[in-house]
Scaffold this motif. Structure first.
Motif, PDB file in Angstrom:
ATOM      1  N   ARG A   1      12.402 -15.720 -12.501  1.00  0.00           N
ATOM      2  CA  ARG A   1      12.374 -15.421 -13.928  1.00  0.00           C
ATOM      3  C   ARG A   1      11.091 -15.894 -14.617  1.00  0.00           C
ATOM      4  O   ARG A   1      10.915 -15.664 -15.824  1.00  0.00           O
ATOM      5  CB  ARG A   1      13.579 -16.062 -14.612  1.00  0.00           C
ATOM      6  N   GLN A   2      10.201 -16.539 -13.901  1.00  0.00           N
ATOM      7  CA  GLN A   2       8.971 -17.016 -14.535  1.00  0.00           C
ATOM      8  C   GLN A   2       8.156 -15.842 -15.069  1.00  0.00           C
ATOM      9  O   GLN A   2       8.017 -14.813 -14.388  1.00  0.00           O
ATOM     10  CB  GLN A   2       8.141 -17.836 -13.542  1.00  0.00           C
ATOM     11  N   ASP A   3       7.613 -16.003 -16.276  1.00  0.00           N
ATOM     12  CA  ASP A   3       6.878 -14.898 -16.898  1.00  0.00           C
ATOM     13  C   ASP A   3       5.366 -15.000 -16.689  1.00  0.00           C
ATOM     14  O   ASP A   3       4.595 -14.335 -17.365  1.00  0.00           O
ATOM     15  CB  ASP A   3       7.213 -14.806 -18.391  1.00  0.00           C
ATOM     16  N   LEU A   4       4.948 -15.832 -15.741  1.00  0.00           N
ATOM     17  CA  LEU A   4       3.533 -15.937 -15.392  1.00  0.00           C
ATOM     18  C   LEU A   4       3.246 -15.018 -14.210  1.00  0.00           C
ATOM     19  O   LEU A   4       3.875 -15.150 -13.159  1.00  0.00           O
ATOM     20  CB  LEU A   4       3.188 -17.375 -15.022  1.00  0.00           C
TER      21      LEU A   4
ATOM     22  N   TYR B   1      14.401 -24.668 -14.725  1.00  0.00           N
ATOM     23  CA  TYR B   1      13.081 -24.359 -15.273  1.00  0.00           C
ATOM     24  C   TYR B   1      13.176 -23.086 -16.098  1.00  0.00           C
ATOM     25  O   TYR B   1      13.599 -22.049 -15.589  1.00  0.00           O
ATOM     26  CB  TYR B   1      12.049 -24.189 -14.156  1.00  0.00           C
TER      27      TYR B   1
ATOM     28  N   PRO C   1      11.979 -19.688 -18.221  1.00  0.00           N
ATOM     29  CA  PRO C   1      11.061 -18.617 -17.801  1.00  0.00           C
ATOM     30  C   PRO C   1       9.604 -18.864 -18.191  1.00  0.00           C
ATOM     31  O   PRO C   1       8.694 -18.412 -17.501  1.00  0.00           O
ATOM     32  CB  PRO C   1      11.628 -17.379 -18.504  1.00  0.00           C
ATOM     33  N   GLU C   2       9.355 -19.555 -19.297  1.00  0.00           N
ATOM     34  CA  GLU C   2       7.978 -19.789 -19.732  1.00  0.00           C
ATOM     35  C   GLU C   2       7.377 -21.074 -19.169  1.00  0.00           C
ATOM     36  O   GLU C   2       6.233 -21.437 -19.484  1.00  0.00           O
ATOM     37  CB  GLU C   2       7.920 -19.832 -21.267  1.00  0.00           C
ATOM     38  N   TYR C   3       8.104 -21.773 -18.308  1.00  0.00           N
ATOM     39  CA  TYR C   3       7.672 -23.085 -17.825  1.00  0.00           C
ATOM     40  C   TYR C   3       6.275 -23.039 -17.197  1.00  0.00           C
ATOM     41  O   TYR C   3       5.370 -23.767 -17.611  1.00  0.00           O
ATOM     42  CB  TYR C   3       8.688 -23.638 -16.821  1.00  0.00           C
TER      43      TYR C   3
ATOM     44  N   ARG D   1       3.934 -20.775 -17.292  1.00  0.00           N
ATOM     45  CA  ARG D   1       2.890 -20.291 -18.213  1.00  0.00           C
ATOM     46  C   ARG D   1       2.419 -21.411 -19.135  1.00  0.00           C
ATOM     47  O   ARG D   1       1.209 -21.598 -19.335  1.00  0.00           O
ATOM     48  CB  ARG D   1       3.428 -19.110 -19.019  1.00  0.00           C
ATOM     49  N   VAL D   2       3.355 -22.169 -19.691  1.00  0.00           N
ATOM     50  CA  VAL D   2       2.991 -23.253 -20.606  1.00  0.00           C
ATOM     51  C   VAL D   2       2.275 -24.372 -19.861  1.00  0.00           C
ATOM     52  O   VAL D   2       1.252 -24.892 -20.330  1.00  0.00           O
ATOM     53  CB  VAL D   2       4.246 -23.800 -21.323  1.00  0.00           C
TER      54      VAL D   2
ATOM     55  N   ASP E   1       8.158 -32.317 -23.815  1.00  0.00           N
ATOM     56  CA  ASP E   1       8.887 -31.059 -23.886  1.00  0.00           C
ATOM     57  C   ASP E   1       9.928 -31.164 -24.996  1.00  0.00           C
ATOM     58  O   ASP E   1      10.967 -31.797 -24.825  1.00  0.00           O
ATOM     59  CB  ASP E   1       9.569 -30.774 -22.549  1.00  0.00           C
TER      60      ASP E   1
ATOM     61  N   LEU F   1      11.595 -26.571 -21.850  1.00  0.00           N
ATOM     62  CA  LEU F   1      10.901 -26.020 -20.694  1.00  0.00           C
ATOM     63  C   LEU F   1      11.627 -26.321 -19.394  1.00  0.00           C
ATOM     64  O   LEU F   1      11.571 -25.546 -18.437  1.00  0.00           O
ATOM     65  CB  LEU F   1       9.475 -26.578 -20.605  1.00  0.00           C
TER      66      LEU F   1
END
Length: 267
Positions: free
Chosen positions: A36-39, A101, A103-105, A107-108, A218, A222
């Motif tokens: 699910r990570q968006d990176l 974690y 989804p934006e973890y 990327r941030v 956090d 995150l």
């Protein structure tokens, strides 16, 4: 192929590494956190020294995933070293097999690594969930004195630590579930294979070599650090949180907590 001119172009942006042992029940959730990570382009490297290979991992069928089952017992540090050695990306991120974690973890965390020109980034404050207490909390590692709750396999207690509490002097450098760093930094000083505090010692050694550490709190959700009955170390959060408040930060929390409830208390 290693010598292909496109090898560097096709390399992932981040290599996520997960050392594991006897955690079959939580590996599907760990995979969901990764998937699910968006990176952009990422890979997930899992090193498993369980007695038998993971059925879930063997049947996964995701080209981004590298699963390595090793027949002999290995320390966490040795498994991390093997995973990083297999990594193709220049950035390494830890995903521990029992954590949540968002989804934006990645990327941030990677943005912090780049914007602050750091060799290493980690969370200095984070959300926690105890399977023992069924309770959520938040712990700021940089605030080392005052009221803290002692979380362990034993009943919860409240403690009041003095200013300059020596036992907490370096604790902000530990808790490797949120480590993100360059492969170059690891190559200069890999994890100690036989240590019981391989994460903290790895970062401390890097700092002694002059590494640039960036850390931040956090406060958006995150990551959720999960404690169970067999955690090797205690935790000392300052704030107990109601589930309704935490759910605002973690929209998929209910599914995760349900998965925890169905999983056995693993070490």
């Amino acid at each position: 192929m290693p010598n292909s001119p496109n090898a560097k172009t096709n390399a992932p942006v981040v290599s996520v590494i997960t050392p594991t042992r006897d955690r079959e029940a939580m590996l599907p959730h760990a995979y969901r956190s990764f998937a699910r990570q968006d990176l952009g382009s990422c890979e997930w490297i899992v090193v498993d020294d369980s007695e038998r290979p993971s059925t879930f991992m063997q049947n996964l069928g995701d080209a981004r995933v590298v699963y390595r089952h090793v027949p002999q017992r290995m320390s966490v540090g040795a498994k991390r070293n093997l995973a990083v050695a297999l990594a193709r990306a220049e950035v390494i991120a830890h995903f521990d097999d029992g954590e949540y974690y968002a989804p934006e973890y990645l990327r941030v965390m990677c943005a912090q690594l780049g914007e602050r020109r750091a060799d290493f980034v980690k969370l200095s404050a984070f959300f926690l969930y105890s399977r023992v207490y069924g309770q959520f909390a938040w712990w700021d590692l940089l605030h080392k004195s005052g009221l803290h709750f002692h979380w362990s396999p034993q009943p919860m207690t409240a403690l009041n630590f003095p200013v300059d509490h020596r036992a907490f002097a370096d604790n902000h450098s530990g808790y490797g579930f949120s480590y993100v760093y360059t492969k170059r930094l690891w190559a200069a000083g890999p994890f100690e294979s036989g240590s019981s505090n391989e994460d903290g010692e790895f970062l401390q050694a890097a700092l002694e070599r002059g590494a640039n550490l960036a850390h931040f709190a956090d406060d958006i959700g995150l990551c959720l650090h999960v404690l169970h009955a067999h955690n090797a170390t205690a935790s000392f959060p300052q704030y107990l949180l109601p589930e309704a408040l935490v759910a605002r930060h973690f929209p998929r929390l209910a599914q995760f907590v349900e998965a925890l409830g169905e999983a056995p208390f693993e070490r």
